[in-house]
Design a protein around this motif. Sequence first.
Motif, PDB file in Angstrom:
ATOM      1  N   GLY A 207       4.968   8.066   2.164  1.00 54.27           N
ATOM      2  CA  GLY A 207       5.173   6.859   1.358  1.00 54.27           C
ATOM      3  C   GLY A 207       4.214   6.848   0.182  1.00 54.27           C
ATOM      4  N   GLU A 208       4.589   7.524  -0.881  1.00 57.89           N
ATOM      5  CA  GLU A 208       3.677   7.705  -2.010  1.00 57.89           C
ATOM      6  C   GLU A 208       3.281   6.387  -2.673  1.00 57.89           C
ATOM      7  N   GLY A 209       4.233   5.475  -2.817  1.00 57.56           N
ATOM      8  CA  GLY A 209       3.951   4.248  -3.547  1.00 57.56           C
ATOM      9  C   GLY A 209       2.852   3.436  -2.902  1.00 57.56           C
ATOM     10  N   ASP A 210       3.034   3.091  -1.631  1.00 52.42           N
ATOM     11  CA  ASP A 210       2.040   2.262  -0.951  1.00 52.42           C
ATOM     12  C   ASP A 210       0.737   3.012  -0.723  1.00 52.42           C
ATOM     13  N   MET A 211       0.836   4.303  -0.457  1.00 56.60           N
ATOM     14  CA  MET A 211      -0.377   5.081  -0.262  1.00 56.60           C
ATOM     15  C   MET A 211      -1.216   5.109  -1.532  1.00 56.60           C
ATOM     16  N   SER A 212      -0.567   5.261  -2.681  1.00 51.25           N
ATOM     17  CA  SER A 212      -1.315   5.275  -3.938  1.00 51.25           C
ATOM     18  C   SER A 212      -1.912   3.907  -4.244  1.00 51.25           C
ATOM     19  N   GLN A 213      -1.225   2.853  -3.844  1.00 48.32           N
ATOM     20  CA  GLN A 213      -1.794   1.506  -4.015  1.00 48.32           C
ATOM     21  C   GLN A 213      -3.088   1.370  -3.227  1.00 48.32           C
ATOM     22  N   GLU A 214      -3.067   1.792  -1.972  1.00 49.04           N
ATOM     23  CA  GLU A 214      -4.260   1.676  -1.138  1.00 49.04           C
ATOM     24  C   GLU A 214      -5.426   2.479  -1.719  1.00 49.04           C
TER      25      GLU A 214
END
Length: 286
Positions: A207-214
């Motif tokens: 899950g690139e999107g949420d992982m990058s947010q974190e």
Amino acid sequence: MTAQRLNNVIAGLAAGQHVFASFAPAEPAAAIEFSTTRYDALVIEMEHKPWDVVALRDSLQYLLNRRQIAEGDGLAPALTPLVRIPANGAEKAQWHAKQVLDLGAYGVVWPHISTVEEARNAVAACRYPSLPGEPRHDPPGLRGDSPAAAARYWGLTNQQYYAKSDVWPLDPDGEILVALMIEDQLGVANLPRILDEVPGIGLVIVGEGDMSQELGIPRQYDHPLMVESKRRVLDTCQARGVAVGHPHVTADNVKQVLDDGYRFLMSAPVRSYPGLDLGRTLTGRS
């Protein structure tokens, strides 16, 4: 892919092939648009789109292409429908999985799986119960019994559906795919235990999107922190023979995605499908 399979995603992954997918909301118009494309699978998006099981039911019907089925070797639809449900792993919302499977989906994509307990729940929610001591009992199933609509959609009797509706690869003949999305550092750290302790996981998607947010680098997918996290997921899964999915494949990055070792490639729902076409060419499937 394998003729006797009903789920072409499982057939492709079991054969060591690459599987090409896209995503769309649960809308009949989108289903009609995708029904004649060259994708292997469609992930129906109900995490960030409305939870509308009536629209999902209609969309599943509109995805069926009678000519493709008639020209094929069996009952398997050319485009295998999977559904990403809205519940995060910690929410333990088994009823979401139950409803999409009862309508005929061939698999469930579970967002935000971070712990062994959440992964066990994801697999258990996609299985019918059995008694302790029965073959492949663990994880014990939680799915309620209402197979009629799904059996009709698959083209089977209820009893035939029961025989085929377990999760793969826990049941080698199962036709239900459980896909876990790893979207945070806790999930990355726990992934070795998840895969070692929870049988029945057929696919892991980064899950690139949420992982990058974190990580504080939103949507900077080539940032070194993201590259490292994705590499850890790939290494963990490849060491255990579990396929990994990439959610943002384009014509610009598809060669790198393939070189990195991803086998479930999701491209944006655009009409020209450049990532799909290039990916098929690079893997010899054009």
